[in-house]
Design an enzyme around this catalytic site. Sequence first.
Site, short mmCIF file in Angstrom:
data_model
loop_
_atom_site.label_atom_id
_atom_site.label_comp_id
_atom_site.label_asym_id
_atom_site.label_seq_id
_atom_site.Cartn_x
_atom_site.Cartn_y
_atom_site.Cartn_z
N ASP A 93 0.85 -1.19 0.00
CA ASP A 93 0.00 0.00 0.00
C ASP A 93 0.89 1.24 0.00
O ASP A 93 1.89 1.30 0.72
CB ASP A 93 -0.91 -0.01 1.23
N GLY B 276 -15.10 3.76 3.94
CA GLY B 276 -13.79 4.33 3.63
C GLY B 276 -13.18 3.84 2.34
O GLY B 276 -11.98 4.04 2.11
N GLN B 277 -13.97 3.19 1.49
CA GLN B 277 -13.41 2.74 0.21
C GLN B 277 -13.06 3.95 -0.65
O GLN B 277 -13.88 4.86 -0.83
CB GLN B 277 -14.40 1.84 -0.53
N HIS C 261 -10.59 -5.05 -3.20
CA HIS C 261 -9.25 -5.42 -2.74
C HIS C 261 -9.29 -5.76 -1.25
O HIS C 261 -10.11 -5.25 -0.51
CB HIS C 261 -8.24 -4.29 -2.99
N LEU C 262 -8.36 -6.60 -0.88
CA LEU C 262 -8.21 -7.06 0.50
C LEU C 262 -6.96 -6.40 1.07
O LEU C 262 -5.88 -6.53 0.49
CB LEU C 262 -8.05 -8.58 0.45
P1 DGP Z 1 -9.52 1.66 0.26
O1 DGP Z 1 -9.54 2.96 0.99
O2 DGP Z 1 -9.99 0.51 1.12
O3 DGP Z 1 -10.23 1.75 -1.06
O4 DGP Z 1 -7.99 1.36 -0.03
C1 DGP Z 1 -7.29 1.89 -1.10
C2 DGP Z 1 -5.84 1.81 -0.75
O5 DGP Z 1 -5.11 1.92 -1.95
C3 DGP Z 1 -5.35 2.93 0.15
O6 DGP Z 1 -4.89 2.35 1.39
C4 DGP Z 1 -4.20 3.56 -0.59
C5 DGP Z 1 -3.92 2.58 -1.70
N1 DGP Z 1 -3.51 3.20 -2.96
C6 DGP Z 1 -4.18 4.16 -3.64
N2 DGP Z 1 -3.53 4.46 -4.77
C7 DGP Z 1 -2.43 3.66 -4.80
C8 DGP Z 1 -1.36 3.51 -5.72
O7 DGP Z 1 -1.27 4.16 -6.76
N3 DGP Z 1 -0.40 2.61 -5.40
C9 DGP Z 1 -0.46 1.85 -4.26
N4 DGP Z 1 0.53 0.98 -4.06
N5 DGP Z 1 -1.46 1.96 -3.38
C10 DGP Z 1 -2.43 2.86 -3.64
#
Ligand code: DGP
Length: 143
Positions: free
Chosen positions: A60, A122-123, A129-130
């Site tokens: 993340d 909070g999505q 995704h998990l």
């Molecule tokens: P959610 O909030 O549950 O939809 O989680 C989305 C997650 O995705 C958040 O923790 C940050 C991550 N994220 C968003 N954009 C990117 C990206 O471009 N690269 C990576 N590695 N993670 C990302």
Amino acid sequence: MAGWEYSKFQNVPCAAEDCRHQGKGETMNRDANCIFCKIIDKKIPSKIVHEDDVAIAFEDVNPQAPVHLLIVPKKHMPEIHSITVADREIIGHLFFVARSIAAQKKLDHGYRMVINNGRDAGQTVFHVHLHLLSGRAFHWPPG
Ligand code: DGP
């Protein structure tokens, strides 16, 4: 991600010997505007820790714990209510990937798996995704 060799996990047909997912050879649909689809297609760089024909796992970008990975199906599905019965194998496969990563990374003290579904949960990225989080103690109930 010391000790992780991405090349070891490329084109691995499955995360676990006993996972009988049926995704092999499927053409997984993509959404051209989806950031995770772009990561899957390597149009955006990410720190990939696992990849097979059905799912990808990467770090993340905004980690909430020492270990914070996202396990993402290659098929684009925006939210949980987008999934169909035909996706059961794919969705179940995400748990096998999580289990495999947890074993390889020796997350013996525990880990939390989270799916934020919808705005109030909070999505922020609308591609199912998990989250796999570990390396610290977590509170309950979650915030
Ligand atoms: P959610 O909030 O549950 O939809 O989680 C989305 C997650 O995705 C958040 O923790 C940050 C991550 N994220 C968003 N954009 C990117 C990206 O471009 N690269 C990576 N590695 N993670 C990302």
